[in-house]
Design an enzyme around this catalytic site. Sequence first.
Site, mmCIF file in Angstrom:
data_model
loop_
_atom_site.group_PDB
_atom_site.id
_atom_site.type_symbol
_atom_site.label_atom_id
_atom_site.label_comp_id
_atom_site.label_asym_id
_atom_site.label_seq_id
_atom_site.Cartn_x
_atom_site.Cartn_y
_atom_site.Cartn_z
ATOM 1 N N ASP A 125 0.844 -1.196 0.000
ATOM 2 C CA ASP A 125 0.000 0.000 0.000
ATOM 3 C C ASP A 125 0.884 1.253 0.000
ATOM 4 O O ASP A 125 0.655 2.201 -0.762
ATOM 5 C CB ASP A 125 -0.911 -0.021 1.239
ATOM 6 C CG ASP A 125 -1.688 1.278 1.392
ATOM 7 O OD1 ASP A 125 -2.485 1.592 0.500
ATOM 8 O OD2 ASP A 125 -1.477 1.993 2.393
ATOM 9 N N LYS A 128 1.645 4.276 -3.085
ATOM 10 C CA LYS A 128 1.620 5.732 -2.876
ATOM 11 C C LYS A 128 2.950 6.369 -3.296
ATOM 12 O O LYS A 128 2.967 7.437 -3.912
ATOM 13 C CB LYS A 128 1.305 6.045 -1.412
ATOM 14 C CG LYS A 128 -0.102 5.625 -1.009
ATOM 15 C CD LYS A 128 -0.317 5.693 0.493
ATOM 16 C CE LYS A 128 -1.694 5.153 0.869
ATOM 17 N NZ LYS A 128 -1.872 5.035 2.316
#
Length: 364
Positions: free
Chosen positions: A223, A227
């Site tokens: 995750d 980003k």
Amino acid sequence: MANTNQVFIAIIGVGGVGKCFLNQLKSLAARKPSPKLNLCYISTSRKALYNDDYSEVNMEGVVDTLAASSKAPLALPKIVDYLAAAPAKAILVDNTSSQDVADLYPLALSRGVSIVTPNKKAFSGSYQLWQDIFTAAATSGAKVYHESSVGAGLPVISTLKDLVETGDRVTKIEGVFSGTMSFLFNSFAPTQGRGGAWSDEVKKAKSLGYTEPDPRDDLNGLDVARKLTILARLAGLQVESPTAFPVQSLIPKELESCSSGDEFLEKLPAFDKQMEETKAEAAREGKVVRFVGSIDVGANKVKVGLEKFDPSHPIAALKGSDNIISFYTERYGSNPLIVQGAGAGGEVTAMGVTGDLIKVVAQM
């Protein structure tokens, strides 16, 4: 004759963020009656509400109406056809994390449909998709905004874009990009006191709703890697994918094959010693350990993993599930520009989506 004083809005995805966005959209439409924000299409993966003549879908109680609908969603390319033929400009709001919807963006943008989304997969997937999205937008004039794909409602992407577009040179970006990891390490290795056992802190984070249903989806670091991929690309690096640079997973090798998140949590205490040693090693140096991502723009290096920080460092001093992103640039010198605050949660993520929607509507 097209009515230029209205904007047609289609929403895919009515989960946690989607429901919060709907409430914000309803209140925005009431506060700003012009141009009229006309909800013309809304769908989940199984059901949809829309009218062939583009007449408005009533936002009052729309989640219940949608649940009771007998209409199936249009096939994704058909949604683009429907919006491209609308009597005025249309915006597609994608509140999913679906790769299939993300793959549709170049087609939608090329046909003049603007896009607003928190979906990370569109911007952290293949570099080719990234190029196709922004080429399509530049060619057609349709807009694409994705503030909430990094840091929920925090102004991370808009800040980076402003730095780059005003001619500043970004040298380094560093921070805590996951509300889950922030919460875990702030309680596991606090700047004062001992903190709990690693497995206990992971269980606590899950019970409070901070982790994904299977905590491994947070602990594998992907995750955060997604980003960082988005920010590195905005800073000018051609990062191929979130797996193209070192990402430290906090899942013990032996537990990668667990059949469920529950089985993983059951077996995790046997591996507490490893994390305890990492924490103790940092403590011997008078430091605390945190899970961070960093982008060294000059060296073209991106990495995600554990780092040690002095307790007085802004990254060490975070509270709760807050995110912190530091931008080191030529203009700002040795003191970085810091964006800090809640980096997770339905309301703040939806706020980023609503803010983007307002920007697109203003440019129409």
